[in-house]
Every structure is written in structure tokens, then in C-alpha cells.
Design a protein around this motif. Structure first.
Motif, PDB file in Angstrom:
ATOM      1  N   LEU A 111       0.819  -1.210   0.000  1.00 25.50           N
ATOM      2  CA  LEU A 111       0.000   0.000   0.000  1.00 25.50           C
ATOM      3  C   LEU A 111       0.852   1.258   0.000  1.00 25.50           C
ATOM      4  N   ALA A 112       1.913   1.275   0.825  1.00 26.46           N
ATOM      5  CA  ALA A 112       2.748   2.486   0.951  1.00 26.46           C
ATOM      6  C   ALA A 112       3.332   2.871  -0.406  1.00 26.46           C
ATOM      7  N   ASP A 113       3.858   1.876  -1.135  1.00 32.41           N
ATOM      8  CA  ASP A 113       4.461   2.180  -2.429  1.00 32.41           C
ATOM      9  C   ASP A 113       3.404   2.519  -3.471  1.00 32.41           C
ATOM     10  N   GLY A 114       2.251   1.842  -3.418  1.00 34.20           N
ATOM     11  CA  GLY A 114       1.155   2.175  -4.329  1.00 34.20           C
ATOM     12  C   GLY A 114       0.764   3.638  -4.176  1.00 34.20           C
ATOM     13  N   ARG A 115       0.711   4.111  -2.920  1.00 31.46           N
ATOM     14  CA  ARG A 115       0.371   5.507  -2.671  1.00 31.46           C
ATOM     15  C   ARG A 115       1.428   6.452  -3.244  1.00 31.46           C
ATOM     16  N   ARG A 116       2.707   6.096  -3.060  1.00 32.75           N
ATOM     17  CA  ARG A 116       3.783   6.938  -3.619  1.00 32.75           C
ATOM     18  C   ARG A 116       3.601   7.124  -5.122  1.00 32.75           C
ATOM     19  N   TRP A 117       3.391   5.999  -5.819  1.00 36.54           N
ATOM     20  CA  TRP A 117       3.197   6.058  -7.273  1.00 36.54           C
ATOM     21  C   TRP A 117       1.977   6.903  -7.614  1.00 36.54           C
ATOM     22  N   HIS A 118       0.898   6.653  -6.898  1.00 36.94           N
ATOM     23  CA  HIS A 118      -0.369   7.296  -7.237  1.00 36.94           C
ATOM     24  C   HIS A 118      -0.265   8.812  -7.102  1.00 36.94           C
ATOM     25  N   PHE A 119       0.306   9.285  -5.994  1.00 38.78           N
ATOM     26  CA  PHE A 119       0.331  10.726  -5.750  1.00 38.78           C
ATOM     27  C   PHE A 119       1.358  11.415  -6.649  1.00 38.78           C
ATOM     28  N   PHE A 120       2.468  10.761  -6.938  1.00 38.12           N
ATOM     29  CA  PHE A 120       3.465  11.342  -7.843  1.00 38.12           C
ATOM     30  C   PHE A 120       2.861  11.501  -9.243  1.00 38.12           C
ATOM     31  N   PHE A 121       2.232  10.423  -9.732  1.00 36.33           N
ATOM     32  CA  PHE A 121       1.711  10.485 -11.097  1.00 36.33           C
ATOM     33  C   PHE A 121       0.400  11.258 -11.207  1.00 36.33           C
ATOM     34  N   ALA A 122      -0.240  11.513 -10.052  1.00 41.33           N
ATOM     35  CA  ALA A 122      -1.404  12.408 -10.076  1.00 41.33           C
ATOM     36  C   ALA A 122      -0.948  13.811 -10.492  1.00 41.33           C
ATOM     37  N   TRP A 123       0.251  14.208 -10.009  1.00 42.03           N
ATOM     38  CA  TRP A 123       0.807  15.495 -10.437  1.00 42.03           C
ATOM     39  C   TRP A 123       1.164  15.460 -11.926  1.00 42.03           C
ATOM     40  N   VAL A 124       1.780  14.358 -12.371  1.00 39.90           N
ATOM     41  CA  VAL A 124       2.169  14.251 -13.788  1.00 39.90           C
ATOM     42  C   VAL A 124       0.927  14.381 -14.672  1.00 39.90           C
ATOM     43  N   ALA A 125      -0.129  13.638 -14.320  1.00 35.12           N
ATOM     44  CA  ALA A 125      -1.355  13.670 -15.138  1.00 35.12           C
ATOM     45  C   ALA A 125      -1.982  15.066 -15.108  1.00 35.12           C
ATOM     46  N   SER A 126      -2.019  15.688 -13.929  1.00 29.39           N
ATOM     47  CA  SER A 126      -2.641  17.010 -13.828  1.00 29.39           C
ATOM     48  C   SER A 126      -1.854  18.047 -14.618  1.00 29.39           C
ATOM     49  N   LEU A 127      -0.519  17.966 -14.533  1.00 26.44           N
ATOM     50  CA  LEU A 127       0.308  18.928 -15.274  1.00 26.44           C
ATOM     51  C   LEU A 127       0.203  18.684 -16.774  1.00 26.44           C
ATOM     52  N   ALA A 128       0.093  17.413 -17.182  1.00 26.14           N
ATOM     53  CA  ALA A 128      -0.077  17.111 -18.607  1.00 26.14           C
ATOM     54  C   ALA A 128      -1.399  17.695 -19.099  1.00 26.14           C
ATOM     55  N   TRP A 129      -2.437  17.545 -18.298  1.00 23.55           N
ATOM     56  CA  TRP A 129      -3.754  18.094 -18.658  1.00 23.55           C
ATOM     57  C   TRP A 129      -3.671  19.616 -18.808  1.00 23.55           C
ATOM     58  N   LEU A 130      -2.984  20.250 -17.843  1.00 23.42           N
ATOM     59  CA  LEU A 130      -2.843  21.701 -17.859  1.00 23.42           C
ATOM     60  C   LEU A 130      -2.026  22.150 -19.073  1.00 23.42           C
ATOM     61  N   ALA A 131      -0.941  21.431 -19.367  1.00 27.67           N
ATOM     62  CA  ALA A 131      -0.092  21.768 -20.513  1.00 27.67           C
ATOM     63  C   ALA A 131      -0.891  21.672 -21.801  1.00 27.67           C
ATOM     64  N   TRP A 132      -1.702  20.590 -21.909  1.00 25.11           N
ATOM     65  CA  TRP A 132      -2.539  20.427 -23.100  1.00 25.11           C
ATOM     66  C   TRP A 132      -3.541  21.579 -23.225  1.00 25.11           C
ATOM     67  N   LEU A 133      -4.152  21.938 -22.090  1.00 21.14           N
ATOM     68  CA  LEU A 133      -5.164  22.995 -22.113  1.00 21.14           C
ATOM     69  C   LEU A 133      -4.543  24.314 -22.565  1.00 21.14           C
TER      70      LEU A 133
END
Lengths: 271, 247
Positions: A111-133
Motif C-alpha cells: 500500500l505504501a508504495d502504491g500511494r507513492r506512485w499514485h500521488f506522484f503520477f497524479a501530479w504528472v497527469a494534472s500537469l499534462a492536462w494543464l499543458a494540453w489545455l
């Protein structure tokens, strides 16, 4: 001697920033889904309530006995041994586990590592969305992607074309009406909802933004919406990949890698 | 048809590669560290937020509050405390404070009490609502007066895992002085049960449940927790969970 009179025009369809945003977003979404399933595995049930409430359980995945996996949906139980409830432990064996190892990051239960991945890539996805917009807004081609009222009468004819009930698609610009509907829904409704329902799960966010968690019906309810959002996104991704694979795979891939797209005869540029 | 098959198999390979590639990267120390930097970002953004956890009504209280921690201590010390109804319990306050002290349970119970009906969010994903009554941690800290350069409050607990490693947790000074951070003595109007952390359990409703340490024996004010156990500031933190548990 016959020869083609079709002029095949190459158009520069996707700016560099758009292409980068697409691929970073695609990788991030894949990671978010598999790390999200890893996180789900730690409490493999979803309740339509603020706090955990077994009486309002919508979905649960479990293993009533060794070697048996079950999915319970609205009180109806299905045997899902080998996939849900009982399946790959990610290190070569089988175990009681909601989603199997080949679907989660990391493959083993952590769980601990799953959370690390999830929160790190949540930023990547959000920034990608923003960059596209930002990139689309600057280039002014947001307009050709967003569904407008004038597209609504073309939705059914377009569906008829896909179902081979109609020879030609209705005339459209860069994106056909169904594409516009899908992209508008995913990028402007689904993606923000997934982000907001995810934020609503955090006690620190709840403490500074009570209305957000309340809006979704509370923390466990937000977890349910977050999961449903993921399922809808998976549905979109499957249709999207199917379309790319069947509507001129190499042309589509080239355009999202190099930017250049070859127009087909029923397509035109602009909205 | 061959091309379709090729496409389908490459897509399947790309999707199937996700978990093994992710697992390999997860086991890479450098990449693992990079992922963890996000936790520091969360702490910087939200860690010292003054936001208050939502308060609920009595009707919202969970009929069953789950037990999801290390087992209730079985040490002779704890058995002895349990045997005399915790009359011999005293909370130790030590470290970087002007007045190190031991506060007996009766004195804690005699201090001004705060009640909160708040939601406990477990990192695993479940949540439960309970009515907690006790002494705000800041009132207890003020009695001992932490040194000006003190940075963290460490909670040493009586529970141990099957390897014998004791449970501990830590908060920074701002989190420790948060108005809802509570040394709880009661759950739902009754003294906290042994399996819920009797006699004194920390409540940090603005963060995940692992911060709300059970069976607190000692509060130690420190400048750094790097020298304690795994050095990450908590039992679960030492096993990879984020130190700031507000996400």
C-alpha cells in the motif's frame, strides 16, 4: 490506366506540447489506474456513505475461502476466482487479493508504495492536462475539439456510420461529433471529477475544504465516485485504442508522434 | 488481418508491461526516492494548515469502531496498569522541555476536556466516526513548556509488533498545537477500551489514522527524529508511509 485522384494532404495536427501532454498523460493514467487498484486492494469495498457502512456497500471483492475469489455487486455475488478476490500475488504465486498482481503497481501488495506512485503520477497527469489545455488554448484549436450545440444533430448519424448503417459520416472538421462528445466529456468533466473525488479522500484536504467532501456524499462515497470515474476512463481508453487501431493506425500514431496527419477524403481542417 | 493481430498483440504487450516495469522501477532505490519527494511537497503545502476536521452529530457515530492496529500490549507493565484500572499510569513528558514531568491519569482527567465527533480515516481506505473526549495536546505541552528550538513531538507507545519493535509517532510543533490534536481519554462517552488504546490515545483528525497512536506512554519533545528507530518519524513511516499523513 486508372489512378487515384484523391489528393492526400498532410496537415500538421498536433503541436509538440500537445503530443508531449498526450504521452505523459497516457503513461500517468496507466500508472494511476494500476497504483489505484493497488490502493483499492487494502480495503476492497466501496460504500455509498460518508463513513464505512456495510449496509450501504455497493461493491466488495473478497475471498471466502482459500482458492476462491468473489465479487459482490449490489448484494449479488459472482465467482471470480483467478482474477478478482483470488489471483496472482505478484511474486509467482496466488493469494487472496482483490485485484491481481499483473494489474497493480507494484505487482506485489504494498500500500505504501502504491500511494507513492499514485500521488506522484497524479501530479504528472494534472500537469499534462494543464499543458494540453494551455497549448490548445494558445493555438486556438480547443474550439475544434469541444462539443457545440450545432454538433448535437450529427451525433446519431455519426453513430449510424460507425454501426455501418450509413455509408458516409456526416461532414465534420478535425474531429467528428462523437469524438468531440467523448473528448469534451473526458477532458472537461471526467478528468476534473476524478481529481476532485481523489482530493476529497484526504483528511488534510477535507479539513480545508469541507464542501468538496460533502458534495460527493462524504469520504467513502467519494472513494466510490473515484473508482467509478476510473472505470469510465478505462471505457474511454478502450474505445480510444480500438479507434486508433482500426481508423488508420499508422497515420494516427504518426500524427501523435510527429504531429503530421494525412487527411482522408471526408475530413477537413478546422471546426 | 496479420496487421490487426500485430497491433492487438503490441497493445496487449504494452498494457501487460505496465506492472512488471512499474515493479522494477519500484525496486530501484533512486526512483523510489524520487516518488517519495511528492510526500515532502504535500507536507510543504498542507502540513501546517490550520484547517479544522469536520465535526459530526451524535447520530453519525459509527456503531462499530474497527480495531486495525498492532495488538493490545501484553507486557507485564501494561497488565499491571490494566489490573489497577490505570491508577498507576502517568504520562511522561521528556526531552527538550523546561519541566520534564509525569502526569497521572487522574490529573489528565481533571484538566479542561475537549470533545470532538470526528471521522477517523484509515490509510487502508475505511473510515469511522467516533466521539472523542480528552485533553488538547497543546494544553499538556504548555505545562512542560517546550524549548524554543524544539521541532517535533514524539509519541512513544506501549504496543509492539511481532518482531518486538515498539510503535511510535511524531508531529511537528504546528501539528501538535493544532486545536483538534487531542490526548483522548474517552471514546463515545466511556473510558477508552484497552483495544482502542487505553488509557491515553492520540487523536489527529486532520491526518490518517496511523498518526493517532494508541497506548501512549511518553511524549518526547525533540529537535530531530532521525536517530529514532528507522529515522522516519513513525512506525509506519519507517515502512514507507509518508510522514505527513494528511493525504
Amino acid at each position: 490506366m486508372r489512378y487515384s485522384t484523391i489528393v492526400q494532404r498532410l496537415v500538421y495536427r498536433y503541436a509538440l506540447l500537445t503530443r508531449l501532454a498526450h504521452w505523459f498523460g497516457a503513461i500517468a493514467v496507466a500508472v494511476l489506474i494500476s497504483s489505484g487498484l493497488q490502493i483499492f486492494n487494502a480495503a476492497p469495498y466501496l460504500d455509498a456513505a460518508d463513513r464505512s457502512t456495510p449496509a450501504r456497500r455497493v461493491l466488495s471483492i473478497g475471498s471466502p475461502a482459500d482458492g476462491v475469489g468473489q465479487l459482490t455487486l449490489f448484494g449479488h455475488t459472482f465467482t471470480t476466482t483467478g482474477f478478482l478476490g483470488w489471483g496472482s500475488d505478484g511474486v509467482g504465486g496466488e493469494t487472496a487479493r482483490a485485484f491481481p498482481g499483473w494489474l497493480t503497481i507494484p505487482a506485489y501488495q504494498d500500500l505504501a508504495d502504491g500511494r507513492r506512485w499514485h500521488f506522484f503520477f497524479a501530479w504528472v497527469a494534472s500537469l499534462a492536462w494543464l499543458a494540453w489545455l494551455v497549448s490548445s488554448a494558445i493555438k486556438g484549436n480547443l474550439a475544434e475539439m469541444v462539443l457545440r450545440p450545432s454538433d448535437l444533430p450529427k451525433l446519431l448519424p455519426m453513430q449510424a456510420y460507425y454501426l455501418r448503417l450509413r455509408r458516409e459520416p456526416p461532414p465534420h472538421g478535425t474531429y467528428n461529433p462523437l469524438q468531440k462528445a467523448a473528448y469534451t466529456f473526458v477532458l472537461f468533466v471526467l478528468a476534473p471529477l476524478i481529481v476532485l473525488t481523489g482530493l476529497a479522500l484526504s483528511p488534510g484536504i477535507d479539513a480545508i475544504a469541507h464542501p468538496l467532501t460533502v458534495l460527493f456524499g462524504g469520504r467513502q462515497f467519494a472513494r466510490l465516485w473515484h473508482f467509478l470515474g476510473m472505470l469510465l476512463f478505462v471505457g474511454f481508453a478502450l474505445v480510444h485504442i480500438f479507434q486508433v487501431a482500426t481508423q488508420g493506425f499508422f497515420n494516427q500514431m504518426r500524427s501523435m508522434i510527429s504531429g503530421w496527419y494525412r487527411l482522408r477524403d471526408h475530413e477537413s481542417v478546422g471546426p | 488481418m496479420k496487421r490487426r493481430l500485430f497491433l492487438a498483440s503490441s497493445i496487449a504487450a504494452a498494457l501487460g508491461g505496465c506492472a512488471p516495469i512499474g515493479t522494477a522501477l519500484n525496486d530501484n532505490p533512486g526512483f523510489h526516492h524520487l516518488l517519495g519527494l511528492e510526500g515532502a511537497l504535500d507536507a510543504a503545502i498542507l502540513g501546517n494548515s490550520a484547517g479544522l476536521a469536520r465535526q459530526y452529530s451524535i447520530a453519525d457515530i459509527s456503531p462499530h469502531f474497527p480495531i486495525d492496529s498492532l495488538p493490545t500490549p501484553t507486557s507485564s507493565t501494561y497488565e499491571a496498569l490494566l489490573a489497577n484500572g490505570f491508577r498507576s499510569y502517568a504520562l511522561a513528558i521528556s526531552g527538550a522541555v523546561e519541566r520534564p514531568m509525569h502526569i497521572p491519569l487522574a490529573r489528565l482527567a481533571g484538566m479542561a476536556q475537549q470533545s470532538q465527533i470526528t471521522r477517523h480515516d484509515c490509510v487502508e481506505g475505511w473510515s469511522a466516526i467516533g466521539a472523542w473526549t480528552g485533553v488538547p495536546l497543546r494544553d499538556v505541552l504548555r505545562l512542560a513548556t517546550p524549548h524554543r528550538d524544539a521541532r517535533y513531538v514524539v509519541f512513544r507507545c506501549m504496543d509492539r509488533d511481532d518482531q518486538g519493535t515498539p510503535y511510535y509517532e511524531s508531529l511537528d510543533m504546528a501539528q501538535a498545537y493544532h486545536p483538534q490534536t487531542l490526548l483522548a481519554l474517552q471514546l463515545n462517552g466511556r473510558p477508552i477500551r484497552p483495544d482502542h488504546g487505553a488509557p491515553v490515545r492520540l487523536r489527529v483528525p486532520t491526518q490518517l489514522g496511523y498518526k493517532s497512536a494508541k497506548w501512549v506512554a511518553e511524549i518526547q519533545v525533540v529537535g530531530s527524529f532521525a536517530h529514532l528507530y528507522g529515522g522516519k518519524g513513525g512506525y509506519w513511516e519507517d515502512q514507507g508511509y509518508e510522514w505527513y499523513a494528511g493525504i
